[in-house]
Design a protein around this motif. Structure first.
Motif, PDB file in Angstrom:
ATOM      1  N   GLU B 169     -34.093 -41.592 -13.780  1.00  0.00           N
ATOM      2  CA  GLU B 169     -35.123 -40.637 -13.385  1.00  0.00           C
ATOM      3  C   GLU B 169     -34.458 -39.345 -12.932  1.00  0.00           C
ATOM      4  N   LYS B 170     -35.185 -38.277 -13.112  1.00  0.00           N
ATOM      5  CA  LYS B 170     -34.688 -37.007 -12.601  1.00  0.00           C
ATOM      6  C   LYS B 170     -35.393 -36.775 -11.274  1.00  0.00           C
ATOM      7  N   PHE B 171     -34.634 -36.608 -10.220  1.00  0.00           N
ATOM      8  CA  PHE B 171     -35.247 -36.580  -8.901  1.00  0.00           C
ATOM      9  C   PHE B 171     -35.776 -35.210  -8.532  1.00  0.00           C
ATOM     10  N   ASP B 172     -35.072 -34.187  -8.949  1.00  0.00           N
ATOM     11  CA  ASP B 172     -35.482 -32.860  -8.528  1.00  0.00           C
ATOM     12  C   ASP B 172     -35.870 -32.034  -9.752  1.00  0.00           C
ATOM     13  N   VAL B 173     -37.171 -31.974 -10.023  1.00  0.00           N
ATOM     14  CA  VAL B 173     -37.608 -31.263 -11.215  1.00  0.00           C
ATOM     15  C   VAL B 173     -37.624 -29.758 -10.992  1.00  0.00           C
ATOM     16  N   GLU B 174     -37.338 -29.344  -9.763  1.00  0.00           N
ATOM     17  CA  GLU B 174     -37.346 -27.911  -9.485  1.00  0.00           C
ATOM     18  C   GLU B 174     -36.081 -27.232  -9.984  1.00  0.00           C
ATOM     19  N   ILE B 175     -35.003 -28.006 -10.163  1.00  0.00           N
ATOM     20  CA  ILE B 175     -33.743 -27.410 -10.596  1.00  0.00           C
ATOM     21  C   ILE B 175     -33.900 -26.849 -12.004  1.00  0.00           C
ATOM     22  N   LEU B 176     -33.473 -25.628 -12.180  1.00  0.00           N
ATOM     23  CA  LEU B 176     -33.595 -25.009 -13.490  1.00  0.00           C
ATOM     24  C   LEU B 176     -32.604 -25.624 -14.462  1.00  0.00           C
ATOM     25  N   PRO B 177     -32.958 -25.664 -15.739  1.00  0.00           N
ATOM     26  CA  PRO B 177     -32.021 -26.243 -16.710  1.00  0.00           C
ATOM     27  C   PRO B 177     -30.751 -25.399 -16.789  1.00  0.00           C
ATOM     28  N   PRO B 178     -29.619 -26.057 -17.091  1.00  0.00           N
ATOM     29  CA  PRO B 178     -28.373 -25.304 -17.188  1.00  0.00           C
ATOM     30  C   PRO B 178     -28.399 -24.350 -18.370  1.00  0.00           C
ATOM     31  N   ALA B 179     -27.606 -23.301 -18.257  1.00  0.00           N
ATOM     32  CA  ALA B 179     -27.464 -22.360 -19.363  1.00  0.00           C
ATOM     33  C   ALA B 179     -26.849 -23.068 -20.558  1.00  0.00           C
ATOM     34  N   SER B 180     -27.226 -22.634 -21.745  1.00  0.00           N
ATOM     35  CA  SER B 180     -26.552 -23.154 -22.927  1.00  0.00           C
ATOM     36  C   SER B 180     -25.112 -22.661 -22.912  1.00  0.00           C
ATOM     37  N   ARG B 181     -24.249 -23.420 -23.559  1.00  0.00           N
ATOM     38  CA  ARG B 181     -22.842 -23.027 -23.560  1.00  0.00           C
ATOM     39  C   ARG B 181     -22.653 -21.709 -24.289  1.00  0.00           C
ATOM     40  N   GLU B 182     -23.494 -21.465 -25.275  1.00  0.00           N
ATOM     41  CA  GLU B 182     -23.423 -20.191 -25.998  1.00  0.00           C
ATOM     42  C   GLU B 182     -23.642 -19.019 -25.039  1.00  0.00           C
ATOM     43  N   ASN B 183     -24.631 -19.154 -24.193  1.00  0.00           N
ATOM     44  CA  ASN B 183     -24.922 -18.065 -23.264  1.00  0.00           C
ATOM     45  C   ASN B 183     -23.844 -17.932 -22.197  1.00  0.00           C
ATOM     46  N   LEU B 184     -23.327 -19.072 -21.771  1.00  0.00           N
ATOM     47  CA  LEU B 184     -22.267 -19.018 -20.766  1.00  0.00           C
ATOM     48  C   LEU B 184     -21.010 -18.373 -21.361  1.00  0.00           C
ATOM     49  N   ILE B 185     -20.682 -18.766 -22.581  1.00  0.00           N
ATOM     50  CA  ILE B 185     -19.510 -18.171 -23.235  1.00  0.00           C
ATOM     51  C   ILE B 185     -19.748 -16.678 -23.459  1.00  0.00           C
ATOM     52  N   GLY B 186     -20.947 -16.327 -23.894  1.00  0.00           N
ATOM     53  CA  GLY B 186     -21.264 -14.915 -24.078  1.00  0.00           C
ATOM     54  C   GLY B 186     -21.086 -14.123 -22.789  1.00  0.00           C
ATOM     55  N   MET B 187     -21.513 -14.733 -21.712  1.00  0.00           N
ATOM     56  CA  MET B 187     -21.358 -14.088 -20.409  1.00  0.00           C
ATOM     57  C   MET B 187     -19.883 -13.888 -20.067  1.00  0.00           C
ATOM     58  N   MET B 188     -19.092 -14.923 -20.308  1.00  0.00           N
ATOM     59  CA  MET B 188     -17.661 -14.828 -19.973  1.00  0.00           C
ATOM     60  C   MET B 188     -16.978 -13.800 -20.862  1.00  0.00           C
ATOM     61  N   GLU B 189     -17.360 -13.780 -22.127  1.00  0.00           N
ATOM     62  CA  GLU B 189     -16.744 -12.813 -23.045  1.00  0.00           C
ATOM     63  C   GLU B 189     -17.104 -11.381 -22.657  1.00  0.00           C
ATOM     64  N   GLN B 190     -18.361 -11.226 -22.282  1.00  0.00           N
ATOM     65  CA  GLN B 190     -18.786  -9.896 -21.837  1.00  0.00           C
ATOM     66  C   GLN B 190     -17.984  -9.467 -20.613  1.00  0.00           C
ATOM     67  N   PHE B 191     -17.828 -10.377 -19.703  1.00  0.00           N
ATOM     68  CA  PHE B 191     -17.089 -10.095 -18.471  1.00  0.00           C
ATOM     69  C   PHE B 191     -15.643  -9.735 -18.793  1.00  0.00           C
ATOM     70  N   GLU B 192     -15.029 -10.543 -19.678  1.00  0.00           N
ATOM     71  CA  GLU B 192     -13.620 -10.294 -20.029  1.00  0.00           C
ATOM     72  C   GLU B 192     -13.467  -8.965 -20.762  1.00  0.00           C
ATOM     73  N   ALA B 193     -14.434  -8.659 -21.611  1.00  0.00           N
ATOM     74  CA  ALA B 193     -14.362  -7.389 -22.347  1.00  0.00           C
ATOM     75  C   ALA B 193     -14.428  -6.213 -21.377  1.00  0.00           C
ATOM     76  N   GLU B 194     -15.299  -6.341 -20.415  1.00  0.00           N
ATOM     77  CA  GLU B 194     -15.406  -5.256 -19.437  1.00  0.00           C
ATOM     78  C   GLU B 194     -14.158  -5.177 -18.573  1.00  0.00           C
ATOM     79  N   LEU B 195     -13.612  -6.325 -18.261  1.00  0.00           N
ATOM     80  CA  LEU B 195     -12.373  -6.326 -17.472  1.00  0.00           C
ATOM     81  C   LEU B 195     -11.231  -5.710 -18.268  1.00  0.00           C
ATOM     82  N   ASP B 196     -11.211  -6.000 -19.568  1.00  0.00           N
ATOM     83  CA  ASP B 196     -10.220  -5.361 -20.437  1.00  0.00           C
ATOM     84  C   ASP B 196     -10.348  -3.844 -20.363  1.00  0.00           C
ATOM     85  N   ARG B 197     -11.592  -3.397 -20.557  1.00  0.00           N
ATOM     86  CA  ARG B 197     -11.812  -1.951 -20.547  1.00  0.00           C
ATOM     87  C   ARG B 197     -11.435  -1.343 -19.195  1.00  0.00           C
ATOM     88  N   ALA B 198     -11.617  -2.133 -18.167  1.00  0.00           N
ATOM     89  CA  ALA B 198     -11.317  -1.630 -16.821  1.00  0.00           C
ATOM     90  C   ALA B 198      -9.833  -1.735 -16.490  1.00  0.00           C
TER      91      ALA B 198
END
Lengths: 251, 251
Positions: B169-198
């Protein structure tokens, strides 16, 4: 409660066909620090070059291999015997999952043996009959045939996982150790021989199924050495006294 | 508490070499009713005759196979990624046993992916870095190299065994679903790209290890989609505002 040593189980491959599977089984046994591999009548003899190639160095020398002609000889020193089979058997044996089987193996006072059947046929009924319990994996009924070495991997891993969590305590040290399988089989053979002499197995065609039922009953009972000795004595007494009993009844 | 469906995990073989191992992996996946097999850059291409032979009928058609060029693409739809590895990694990832890993896979809201490394090299660090946790088997340190298909068998069996005991059973239905790995990777890549530029990654030789450390931190945090969106917005804002911030500081 007392802490105690746990003997590592023996893995027994019954009439294995492909050397590759024997080698892969040895490899995964070594992965999980299990070193007692027994082969009953391997099709291609022993040693086997294909087994050595697939073993990634486990054969020869890391895993110890013994070859036997019969299942009975291979399990002679075992205090508990588990038969792995996916097929439902018309036998009244307890059916255990992997974790349950490992817990029984860990709690027995003596060596546990695990029987694995051949690639095509699986375990013969006679081997299952000599076992205390059946270990069955939760396989997909539409695709149930597990590779032999994969089945070995699952039990080896289950063992290692349980051992990694520590040694279970034995709660009742008063319980006598179970009889060795050799002694239990000797007892059953003695009983069957006496029953033969007594004309119990009639008609002869039914002998096999009646023996199977008897052996299932005996292996389920968890005999200790003292009980085996007592029962053997009782059989012997019955056999010696048979003539007398008849005489008495004929009086 | 609410009952819910559990998605079956995807098994992802990263740069597998031997077709035989791919076939054996597919066979044992079918044994345990798992049908989502993904290959990242298989050495001998795809399809593969040796894989079909070893699959005992699982390939083609019973197990569904998808081929990807990168790990990132293969795990794009996964909400949880588990890396199987016996080697200790200098990464701060949770290390789970088989049963723990399966419980995390079963409790995640979305698809879990399990990464398996190639026969010789295991998983590259970059793939482990993209994972939420490491699954490590209790192998014998003197004989630690598990066959690829055996590792697949252990996870597949662990999954089937857990599923056979029912759906958690899932006990806490209020918890939002986790991000897809695609979105998480996209986020990290965006961050790294900006860090590169910086000019953050200085000296350049240290870039790889710094990126690895950042990614380990991000994957450990259990981001949900909302958090990913928020963070991406924050990075974008920082990047757009960089010039301005400089101007202000230079004032």
């Amino acid at each position: 409660m007392t802490s105690r040593n746990i003997l590592s189980p023996a893995f027994i491959l019954v009439a294995p066909q492909m050397g590759e599977n024997i080698g892969a089984a040895a490899r995964v046994m070594a992965n999980f620090a299990l070193f007692d591999l027994r082969l009953v009548a391997p099709r291609d003899g022993w040693p086997n070059a294909a087994a050595e190639t697939m073993s990634a160095g486990a054969l020869p020398g890391v895993v110890n291999v013994q070859v036997f002609e019969t299942v009975e000889a291979a399990i002679a020193d075992c205090a508990l015997v588990i038969a792995t089979t996916a097929r439902p058997r018309e036998m009244t044996k307890p059916v255990l999952g992997g974790a349950q089987a490992v817990e029984r193996m860990r709690s027995v006072d003596g060596r546990a043996g695990v029987l694995f059947g051949a690639e095509r046929a699986g375990l013969p009924n006679e081997a299952v009959t000599l076992s205390d319990a059946i270990l069955s994996f939760p396989v997909n009924a539409q695709f149930a045939s597990l590779n032999l070495a994969q089945a070995v991997a699952l039990v080896a891993h289950g063992w290692a996982e349980a051992m990694a969590t520590g040694v279970p305590e034995k709660f009742d040290v008063e319980i006598l150790p179970p009889a060795s399988r050799e002694n239990l089989i000797g007892m059953m053979e003695q009983f069957e021989a006496e029953l033969d002499r007594a004309g119990f197995f009639f008609p002869e065609e039914k002998r096999a199924v009646v023996v199977q039922n008897l052996r299932n009953t005996f292996t389920r009972a968890g005999w200790n050495e003292q009980e085996v000795r007592t029962f053997r004595g009782a059989i012997k007494a019955l056999a010696l006294g048979r003539g007398k009993a008849r005489v008495i009844r004929e009086d």
